[in-house]
Design a protein around this motif. Structure first.
Motif, PDB file in Angstrom:
ATOM      1  N   PHE A  66       0.842  -1.197   0.000  1.00  0.00           N
ATOM      2  CA  PHE A  66       0.000   0.000   0.000  1.00  0.00           C
ATOM      3  C   PHE A  66       0.879   1.250   0.000  1.00  0.00           C
ATOM      4  N   CYS A  67       1.893   1.253   0.850  1.00  0.00           N
ATOM      5  CA  CYS A  67       2.826   2.390   0.905  1.00  0.00           C
ATOM      6  C   CYS A  67       3.484   2.618  -0.450  1.00  0.00           C
ATOM      7  N   TYR A  68       3.836   1.524  -1.119  1.00  0.00           N
ATOM      8  CA  TYR A  68       4.452   1.635  -2.445  1.00  0.00           C
ATOM      9  C   TYR A  68       3.484   2.300  -3.430  1.00  0.00           C
ATOM     10  N   TYR A  69       2.224   1.871  -3.407  1.00  0.00           N
ATOM     11  CA  TYR A  69       1.232   2.420  -4.330  1.00  0.00           C
ATOM     12  C   TYR A  69       0.989   3.915  -4.091  1.00  0.00           C
ATOM     13  N   VAL A  70       0.974   4.319  -2.820  1.00  0.00           N
ATOM     14  CA  VAL A  70       0.646   5.705  -2.484  1.00  0.00           C
ATOM     15  C   VAL A  70       1.860   6.624  -2.619  1.00  0.00           C
ATOM     16  N   GLY A  71       3.047   6.069  -2.445  1.00  0.00           N
ATOM     17  CA  GLY A  71       4.257   6.884  -2.585  1.00  0.00           C
ATOM     18  C   GLY A  71       5.000   7.101  -1.292  1.00  0.00           C
ATOM     19  N   GLY A  72       4.750   6.265  -0.305  1.00  0.00           N
ATOM     20  CA  GLY A  72       5.406   6.408   0.992  1.00  0.00           C
ATOM     21  C   GLY A  72       6.790   5.800   1.061  1.00  0.00           C
ATOM     22  N   GLU A 100     -13.024   7.292  -2.568  1.00  0.00           N
ATOM     23  CA  GLU A 100     -13.315   8.482  -3.369  1.00  0.00           C
ATOM     24  C   GLU A 100     -12.076   9.239  -3.814  1.00  0.00           C
ATOM     25  N   LYS A 101     -10.993   9.143  -3.074  1.00  0.00           N
ATOM     26  CA  LYS A 101      -9.789   9.897  -3.421  1.00  0.00           C
ATOM     27  C   LYS A 101      -8.711   9.004  -4.036  1.00  0.00           C
ATOM     28  N   LEU A 102      -8.273   7.994  -3.274  1.00  0.00           N
ATOM     29  CA  LEU A 102      -7.138   7.181  -3.719  1.00  0.00           C
ATOM     30  C   LEU A 102      -7.493   6.227  -4.853  1.00  0.00           C
TER      31      LEU A 102
END
Length: 172
Positions: A66-72, A100-102
């Motif tokens: 998840f962190c990888y997908y979001v950019g963390g 709604e956002k991600l």
């Protein structure tokens, strides 16, 4: 009679759809809730982003993905942390942030699901697939080299069960 049957079918399809949405963004919602627990209620966007990056350094498994997908993570190909941190600073609920956002920015966000946990006290190892038996041993950090038969995996798990089962209970 046909109308009643039609209404019943529609009702069940609506219920099935709404039940399916409950776990739709399981990992995303979980990470946001964990993050919120560590932050003050009035956290600013910058604070949220910093805390998220700290969280991602320690993340493992699906949460790391998840962190990888979001950019963390430093290795992330995309950077959509702002799409998460800004609504968090407003107090938007986790499910809305995820759906709604991600989800609009990356469709993989809600595809992430936690792996099923196997309760070694109640499960019948003989009924598990070899893949699941291998996973148990690899989660424990044990080698499966030289094991060919299902019985080999079961024997090794039974030998190591007292060592690791007690350790897992103390982690909870």
């Amino acid at each position: 009679m046909e109308k009643e049957l039609f209404l019943v079918l529609i009702t069940f399809s609506i219920l099935a759809t709404s039940l399916g949405k409950v776990q739709e963004c399981e990992v995303c919602e979980s990470v946001i809730k964990k993050l919120r627990a560590e932050l003050p209620d009035d956290a600013k966007q910058d604070e949220i982003e910093l805390k998220f990056k700290e969280f991602c350094k320690k993340a493992k498994g699906r949460e790391e993905k998840f962190c990888y997908y979001v950019g963390g993570l430093e290795t992330s190909a995309t950077y959509i942390i702002g799409e998460m941190s800004k609504p968090m600073s407003w107090g938007m609920p986790a499910d809305k942030i995820c759906r709604e956002k991600l989800l609009k920015k990356d469709s993989q966000i809600c595809d992430l699901k936690y792996e099923k946990r196997i309760d070694l006290d109640t499960v019948d190892l003989k009924k598990l697939k070899v893949k699941d038996l291998k996973k148990i041993l690899s989660d424990w950090g044990e080698s499966t080299f030289g094991m060919a038969e299902k019985s080999d995996f079961i024997r090794k798990i039974e030998e190591l069960k007292p060592k690791y089962a007690n350790k897992n209970k103390s982690d909870l």
